[in-house]
Every structure is written in structure tokens, then in C-alpha cells.
Design a protein around this motif. Structure first.
Motif, short mmCIF file in Angstrom:
data_model
loop_
_atom_site.label_atom_id
_atom_site.label_comp_id
_atom_site.label_asym_id
_atom_site.label_seq_id
_atom_site.Cartn_x
_atom_site.Cartn_y
_atom_site.Cartn_z
N ASP A 56 -10.00 8.03 -18.52
CA ASP A 56 -9.47 9.05 -17.61
C ASP A 56 -10.46 9.31 -16.48
OD1 ASP A 56 -7.23 9.17 -19.15
OD2 ASP A 56 -7.64 11.11 -20.06
N THR A 57 -11.74 9.30 -16.80
CA THR A 57 -12.76 9.52 -15.77
C THR A 57 -12.79 8.36 -14.78
OG1 THR A 57 -14.08 10.75 -17.37
CG2 THR A 57 -15.19 10.05 -15.36
N LEU A 58 -12.73 7.14 -15.32
CA LEU A 58 -12.79 5.98 -14.43
C LEU A 58 -11.60 5.98 -13.46
CD1 LEU A 58 -13.92 3.20 -16.94
CD2 LEU A 58 -15.29 4.22 -15.12
N ASN A 59 -10.42 6.31 -13.96
CA ASN A 59 -9.27 6.31 -13.06
C ASN A 59 -9.22 7.54 -12.16
OD1 ASN A 59 -7.87 3.79 -13.39
ND2 ASN A 59 -7.50 4.41 -15.49
N ALA A 60 -9.73 8.68 -12.65
CA ALA A 60 -9.83 9.86 -11.78
C ALA A 60 -10.75 9.52 -10.60
CB ALA A 60 -10.39 11.05 -12.56
N ARG A 61 -11.76 8.71 -10.88
CA ARG A 61 -12.69 8.28 -9.82
C ARG A 61 -11.93 7.48 -8.75
NH1 ARG A 61 -15.91 3.68 -9.01
NH2 ARG A 61 -17.84 4.14 -7.87
N THR A 62 -11.08 6.57 -9.22
CA THR A 62 -10.28 5.77 -8.28
C THR A 62 -9.33 6.67 -7.48
OG1 THR A 62 -10.39 3.91 -9.80
CG2 THR A 62 -8.69 3.81 -8.10
N PHE A 63 -8.66 7.59 -8.19
CA PHE A 63 -7.72 8.49 -7.51
C PHE A 63 -8.48 9.33 -6.45
CE2 PHE A 63 -5.25 8.86 -11.78
CZ PHE A 63 -4.71 7.60 -11.59
N ALA A 64 -9.66 9.81 -6.84
CA ALA A 64 -10.43 10.66 -5.92
C ALA A 64 -10.80 9.88 -4.66
CB ALA A 64 -11.68 11.19 -6.62
N MET A 65 -11.16 8.62 -4.84
CA MET A 65 -11.47 7.78 -3.68
C MET A 65 -10.23 7.59 -2.81
SD MET A 65 -13.89 4.84 -5.29
CE MET A 65 -15.60 5.20 -5.69
N ALA A 66 -9.10 7.39 -3.48
CA ALA A 66 -7.85 7.18 -2.74
C ALA A 66 -7.47 8.44 -1.96
CB ALA A 66 -6.73 6.79 -3.71
N GLN A 67 -7.70 9.58 -2.58
CA GLN A 67 -7.33 10.84 -1.91
C GLN A 67 -8.19 11.10 -0.68
OE1 GLN A 67 -7.49 13.62 -5.25
NE2 GLN A 67 -5.25 13.52 -5.51
N ARG A 68 -9.32 10.42 -0.60
CA ARG A 68 -10.18 10.61 0.57
C ARG A 68 -9.83 9.71 1.74
NH1 ARG A 68 -16.29 12.20 -0.93
NH2 ARG A 68 -16.57 9.96 -1.16
N VAL A 69 -8.89 8.81 1.52
CA VAL A 69 -8.51 7.92 2.62
C VAL A 69 -7.65 8.71 3.61
CG1 VAL A 69 -7.20 5.85 3.27
CG2 VAL A 69 -8.62 5.84 1.20
N ALA A 70 -8.22 8.99 4.76
CA ALA A 70 -7.57 9.87 5.74
C ALA A 70 -6.23 9.30 6.19
CB ALA A 70 -8.48 10.09 6.93
N GLY A 71 -5.24 10.15 6.25
CA GLY A 71 -3.94 9.73 6.78
C GLY A 71 -3.14 8.83 5.88
N SER A 72 -3.56 8.70 4.63
CA SER A 72 -2.81 7.79 3.76
C SER A 72 -1.65 8.51 3.09
CB SER A 72 -3.73 7.20 2.68
OG SER A 72 -4.11 8.19 1.76
N ALA A 73 -0.58 7.76 2.88
CA ALA A 73 0.62 8.32 2.25
C ALA A 73 0.44 8.45 0.75
CB ALA A 73 1.82 7.43 2.55
N GLY A 74 -0.58 7.84 0.23
CA GLY A 74 -0.82 7.83 -1.22
C GLY A 74 -1.55 6.55 -1.58
N MET A 75 -1.54 6.26 -2.86
CA MET A 75 -2.23 5.05 -3.32
C MET A 75 -1.18 4.01 -3.69
SD MET A 75 -5.00 5.03 -6.39
CE MET A 75 -4.96 3.71 -7.61
N MET A 76 -1.49 2.76 -3.41
CA MET A 76 -0.57 1.69 -3.77
C MET A 76 -1.30 0.64 -4.60
SD MET A 76 1.55 -0.99 -1.37
CE MET A 76 0.36 -2.34 -1.44
N ASN A 77 -0.62 0.15 -5.64
CA ASN A 77 -1.20 -0.94 -6.43
C ASN A 77 -0.22 -2.10 -6.42
OD1 ASN A 77 0.54 -0.98 -9.03
ND2 ASN A 77 0.10 1.20 -8.71
N ILE A 78 -0.69 -3.26 -6.85
CA ILE A 78 0.20 -4.43 -6.91
C ILE A 78 0.18 -5.03 -8.31
CG2 ILE A 78 0.25 -5.05 -4.47
CD1 ILE A 78 -2.06 -7.01 -5.06
N CYS A 79 0.01 -4.18 -9.30
CA CYS A 79 -0.11 -4.67 -10.67
C CYS A 79 0.56 -3.68 -11.61
CB CYS A 79 -1.59 -4.82 -11.01
SG CYS A 79 -1.92 -5.19 -12.74
N SER A 80 1.59 -4.14 -12.33
CA SER A 80 2.28 -3.26 -13.27
C SER A 80 1.30 -2.63 -14.26
CB SER A 80 3.32 -4.05 -14.07
OG SER A 80 4.31 -4.58 -13.24
#
Lengths: 300, 378
Positions: A56-80
């Protein structure tokens, strides 16, 4: 549309053609990819099996980085698999304020924090394409309708189950988007037994027979349903269905020879990109017949 | 009241005929259950239509069937919901339903008649396999065993099982490996491995880890979680069995279960992302790269895996450089720090949403704080 882009480990590892084709397809769909190149592995269910707080911490870290991307609509992945593993963590992080605080404490030294937000999302390209970009726009962009190509969808477990966690309440048709997209690019979706089943990859190191009997059976069913190829939004499924296909054939005791496309590759073909630049030469099962059909379409 | 059409798979072994589909139309209120529909069809049209049922309230677990391809209890599936699903077209219905509600016997078990499957031959046999009773040590106390209520929270989810077999029916590992112990029985196993009164946690775990059809034969497909009418989440219980086997008892099984988990977790700690080329050899060597390339059993498995690796190399999916060198994340020290903070503690923290409630079920404020799962017991 700008997205914080998480390609995952495998798309830059053993299926480099996936990340490569995504980068080519993105501008054609007006997606601006801001790659999260400092983010870590999602754990693929294995770290979750080991220690939940850690994953949960490792992925919260990824989410937190994604949330800092200015002007982004959200996070996108390409892997189910990334989608499922990350949705599992996000569900826990969002469900309990105390728990989220506890997890965020581990991120503080790095100056990161995951904030629960109702409109912040992490979506697989498949979901993003249907829900945010829209099939109409995709249809408009298609320059080479894949007419006559019979494509068998293969979702990958992690974006179809459990529905309660994966947003099926709000988007009940997420288990048929692949068919919709196959149709939107002009190809014919093939119905067969394996489309929503498991490729077997998670147990390939633990029980090869269980693993490859699954892969082999689904490939055989797709062949029997007259599919020209499969398409999957999951690179781990791709490894079991393509890289392992010659071995899978032994476990189901019948020849198998059916190409497996990555989801962005199929879109790329319809948007006019060439098989070679989409990395289809890197597949273990030759994509010649698909390429021939696509080439014939261009000639028409 | 609306009419609902049920397309039911019929089979009578005594007749000598093959299975066939039969449509029944029933006139019932939308909130009535699929079971009500089946019973109505039996009462009004064909008294030989067979289904096992009793409580009709999702407690006895008797009426497991597949509705539009999905395993469920017939008694807690509304006709209106099933019809809506049927209209939409289920996933992989074996019958072309034309909007009818398709009802089939459960999967992975032999059919005795119509919608009745042989639970004894599969489900109950597997339940017996995991020694489904408490094995305490020493003289029994004069009265009851006294256990701290807190200590039982961990197993409440697995205790909610009503033995309906829906998870067994949906299990995708069992579909290709009938010997797989399966979701229901393994969830039952966790019920005892998580029970502080049981004195054989390690023996139970070792047994289930070493069995090639045990905890490491689960393909992690979430099918059992999706269909369980009681939210037991059998796959989550299997993952907890694995966590205890590796984390608490370091059981180095011959199925590479321990090795695979250790390899994966260690690789991410070291590189931040998955160094795929090292995953296999490390998995074969209980997590050790050296053992994975020198131990005879590991070398044999490496040789078995070589064709796939060579195919990847031949196609340029993998370069020799990629096999040897994997770049670390720029902030790898942060990942390592997170590992140290969390793994350095004795206690493993687990938030079980079954216990604390999911989002929307009561405000976040009145939730119990985080549940602690005990760490090493040995």
C-alpha cells in the motif's frame, strides 16, 4: 489530455513493444504522456501477498507522484495487473482515514502524500479510451479500419474481477470495452470461452501445468472460434499467451499458432502505424497473417 | 407481474440421454428470486426438475447454481437482476439465451441430476483434506477454551463461509487442475491457521505449501472473491496462508512459492522495479540467485525454462544487456527506506475491509482503527 503515465515494469522489460507502441499511439489520440520514471513496481499481487502495508505504501508513493503532475487528468496505466494491484491498494487507502495517514507517514521523508480525491482516477488505457476519450473520437481517427480481422479479446483477471473494487458500479460495461474497441477500429470481436478467464501467468513458476493448461486452453478456444489473433491490455497475459505459447501447446497437446497483440498495437494498426514500428516483430508467435491482412486493407 | 423465461440445463443420468436445455416461463414479481422461479417451474410445469434447496435465505448454502454463467445462490439472486444481466448478455454463456435467464449446475463438480451437483465427490472431499477441526495441544481445559476476542477477529471472515461451493464452481485453477485443493477448503484451512487455539499452524502450513495442488496452485484470478455470496474472499485467505507460510515460518517449499515471493520482494527492494531476468533463477533458489543457478533442482528448472528465454532473446524482446543489467530507480534509497521502516517492525499491519467496512458503509469516523495481524509466532 495530459496523463501521469505508469507503464509498469514488464512493458519496459520483457514486452518492450508495448511501451514502444503506447508512445506512438498516444499523440494520435491526443494523449500527452508524462511518464512516472521515479515510480516503483506495483507489486503485481506478490508484494500484497507478502506485506499489505508495504504494498500500500509503495503504490501510495506512485499515486502521490502522479497527483503532482500538473494539469494531468489522472493516472494512466497500460497493464491490467498494475490496474488491479493498484486499485486494491487505493481501495484500502480511500476507505480509512487513519490507515491512509499511517501510510502517508512513510512517504513524508520524500515530501510525498497521497490525497484521497473523488475525481482523481487511475485508469487503464482501455478504460480511459472508452470513458474519457470516447469511441466516437477513436472512430474518427481510424485511417485503416481493420475490416475482416477477427480479434479475440483477452482482458486479464485484474481488470475484470472483483467488480466491487474495480468501478463496475459506476461503469458496469467495463467487461465488454475490448469488444467495443475491436468493433470501433473496424475489426470483428470473436466470442469464445476464455476472454475473461485467467492466462495462468501468476503460477508459471509454481505450477507450470496449471499455468500453461490455462493459456493453452484459451488460445485453442480462440482458434476454434476462427480468430485471427488475440488482443490483450495485460503484458503478463501476453507473456503467457505469446512467449510461452510453444510450451502451452505441449500442455494442451495440440498445435497452437495464433498471434497475440498488445492493446495499443491493435489501435496503432487502425490509426495507420506499421506493424514493424509497433514492435510486432518482437512477438514469439509470428504476426505475418495479421500483417498480411492489414497490408491488404491498405491496398484497397 | 412480468414473465421471466428461465433457460435451464436439464440432465438425467438414468434416462441415458444427453443434457439439454429447456425453457420455462414463470410469472413472478421482479424482486422474487431465481430459486422462486425454478420452484414455480417445477410446481407448475415439470415435477422432475431438480434442485437442492432449503432455507431460501442465503444461509444454508444449498442452492448454488450458475446464473448467466456466474456462480451464485439461486435464492439471493433476484429475477429482475438476472433478467437484466441476461438481456445484456452474460460473459461466455454456454447457451445463446435470447434474453432468457440461463441457469446451469455449478462447475467443476459432476452433475447428479439437473441443477444438483455431487458436492461429496469434490467440495466435501477437499474440505476433509485440510483437517477442518481444531487441533489443540495438551489436556483440554475443564470448561471451554478461553480466547481473547481480539484474537478471533482475524478469522471471522473465513468463518462466514456457508459451504455453498460457489467458489469451487468458479475456480479457474480447478478448471485445469481438478486436484487443486481449492478456494473453499483453503479458506477453511485459514480458519484454523488463524485460530490461536490450534497448535498445529506450522504443520498445516507446511502441508499446504508442499502439496503441488495446495496454496501455490492458486492462479490469483479473483473468481472466488467475485462469486462468494458471503464475502469470504477465499483468495485473500489463500494469500494470508502464503503470508504466514513464508513470513512467519519461512517454509521453503518445493513448489517455489517461498522462492518466488522472496525473489520478487527482494528484487523490488533492490532495484525498485522488477528485474525480470533474475526472477526465475531466484525463485528456483528460495530467493537466492546463487542457489538458483547451482542447486541441481534449480538448474533443472532453469533448463526447462531456457526455451522460453531463448525465444525472447531471439526475437529481441530481451537483450543480453537487459538480462545482466537492470537500472535502479533514481530514488531507490527511498524505496529501501520504506522497506526498512515497515519490515523492520515485528507486527504486520493489515486493514481488512471485511471487518472495518468499506467506503460508504458508515462514516470514516466511526471505523475501528487499523487491525493488527500478529507477526512471527514461532
Amino acid at each position: 489530455m495530459r496523463v501521469a503515465y505508469w507503464p509498469g515494469c514488464v512493458s519496459r522489460g520483457f514486452t518492450p513493444e508495448l511501451h514502444g507502441s503506447m508512445e506512438l499511439v498516444a499523440p494520435l489520440l491526443d494523449i500527452e504522456l508524462i511518464e512516472l520514471d521515479r515510480a516503483n513496481c506495483c507489486g503485481a499481487g506478490v508484494i500484497a501477498e507478502h506485506n499489505q502495508e508495504l504494498v500500500d505504501t509503495l503504490n501510495a508513493r506512485t499515486f502521490a507522484m502522479a497527483q503532482r503532475v500538473a494539469g494531468s487528468a489522472g493516472m494512466m496505466n497500460i497493464c491490467s495487473t498494475c490496474q488491479g494491484a493498484q486499485s486494491e491498494c487505493q481501495q484500502r487507502l480511500d476507505a480509512d482515514d487513519d490507515y491512509r495517514r499511517l501510510i502517508n507517514q512513510h512517504l513524508r521523508p520524500e515530501g510525498l502524500e497521497y490525497k484521497r480525491g473523488d475525481d482523481w482516477t487511475n485508469k487503464n488505457l482501455l478504460w480511459l479510451l472508452v470513458e474519457e476519450i470516447g469511441l466516437e473520437k477513436l472512430r474518427e481517427r481510424v485511417v485503416r479500419p481493420l475490416e475482416g480481422l477477427r480479434v479475440a479479446p483477452f482482458y486479464g483477471c485484474y481488470i475484470v474481477r472483483p467488480t466491487g473494487r474495480l468501478g463496475y458500479g459506476e461503469f458496469p460495461d467495463r467487461d465488454r470495452y475490448l469488444e467495443w474497441v475491436i468493433d470501433a477500429v473496424g475489426a470483428t470481436p470473436v466470442e469464445y470461452a476464455g476472454s475473461h478467464k485467467c492466462c495462468g501467468f501468476p503460477v508459471i513458476t509454481m505450477n507450470k501445468a496449471t499455468s500453461l493448461r490455462q493459456a493453452g486452453r484459451h488460445l485453442a478456444d480462440a482458434i476454434d472460434a476462427d480468430a485471427d489473433c488475440l488482443v490483450t491490455p495485460c503484458p503478463l497475459c501476453h507473456l503467457n499467451l505469446d512467449l510461452q505459447q510453444p510450451d502451452a501447446a505441449k500442455f494442451v497437446e495440440r498445435p497452437l499458432d495464433i498471434p497475440v497483440l498488445h492493446f495499443p498495437q491493435m489501435i496503432g494498426l487502425a490509426l495507420g502505424l506499421e506493424p514493424k514500428e509497433l514492435g510486432m516483430g518482437k512477438h514469439v508467435v509470428r504476426t505475418r497473417d495479421v500483417e498480411r491482412k492489414v497490408a491488404a486493407l491498405a491496398a484497397v | 407481474m412480468p414473465d421471466y423465461t428461465l433457460k435451464i440445463r436439464r440432465y438425467d443420468p438414468e434416462s441415458g440421454d444427453a443434457a439439454y436445455w429447456q425453457d420455462f416461463t414463470v410469472d413472478l414479481a421482479p424482486e422474487r428470486s431465481v430459486l422462486d422461479g425454478i420452484l414455480r417451474a417445477r410446481d407448475q410445469e415439470d415435477g422432475s426438475l431438480s434442485i437442492r434447496c432449503s432455507c431460501q435465505a442465503a444461509i444454508c448454502g444449498s442452492c448454488g447454481v450458475r446464473i448467466n454463467g456466474k456462480s451464485a445462490l439461486a435464492c439471493n439472486t433476484k429475477l429482475s437482476d438476472a433478467a437484466e444481466r441476461a438481456q445484456r448478455g452474460g460473459i461466455n454463456n454456454e447457451a445463446t439465451s435470447n434474453g432468457a435467464i440461463v441457469v446451469e449446475p455449478m462447475g467443476n463438480m459432476p452433475v447428479l441430476k439437473d441443477l444438483i451437483v455431487d458436492m461429496d465427490a469434490v467440495h466435501w472431499k477437499k474440505i476433509q483434506r485440510v483437517v477442518p477441526w481444531l487441533l489443540p495441544e495438551g489436556e483440554p481445559p475443564e470448561r471451554e477454551y478461553i480466547v481473547d476476542a481480539e484474537a478471533m477477529i482475524d478469522v471471522t471472515q473465513s468463518m462466514a463461509c456457508i459451504q455453498c461451493g460457489a467458489c469451487v464452481s468458479a475456480c479457474l485453477s480447478m478448471e485445469v487442475d481438478p486436484e487443486f485443493i481449492g478456494p473453499a477448503a483453503l479458506a477453511k484451512a485459514y480458519r484454523f491457521v488463524g485460530d490461536p487455539r490450534d497448535a498445529h499452524h506450522e504443520d498445516r502450513l507446511r502441508d499446504l505449501a508442499e502439496d503441488p495442488h495446495g496454496i501455490y496452485d492458486c492462479t490469483h484470478c479473483f473468481a472466488c472473491i467475485e462469486v462468494c455470496p458471503k464475502d469470504v474472499a477465499p483468495m485473500s485467505q489463500i494469500m494470508r496462508l502464503r503470508r504466514r507460510a513464508t513470513g512467519d515460518y519461512a517454509i521453503k517449499d518445493s513448489n517455489n512459492g517461498y522462492g518466488h515471493e522472496k525473489a520478487f520482494v527482494d528484487i523490488v527492494e533492490r532495484w525498485g522495479t522488477l528485474h525480470e531476468a533474475q526472477l526465475l533463477p531466484r525463485s528456483f533458489g528460495d530467493g537466492s540467485l546463487v542457489k538458483g543457478q547451482t542447486r541441481p533442482a534449480a538448474v533443472k528448472q532453469l533448463i526447462d525454462s531456457a526455451p522460453a528465454a531463448l525465444r525472447g532473446l531471439a526475437r529481441g524482446k530481451v537483450s543480453p544487456r537487459k538480462v545482466l543489467i537492470h537500472p535502479k530507480l533514481p530514488d531507490q534509497k527511498e524505496v529501501r527506506r520504506i522497506y526498512e521502516e515497515i519490515e523492520g517492525r515485528d507486527e504486520r499491519i493489515e486493514l481488512n475491509l471485511y471487518i472495518v467496512g468499506e467506503e460508504g458503509e458508515g462514516g470514516a469516523d466511526d471505523k475501528e482503527p487499523v487491525q493488527g495481524e500478529s507477526g512471527a509466532e514461532s
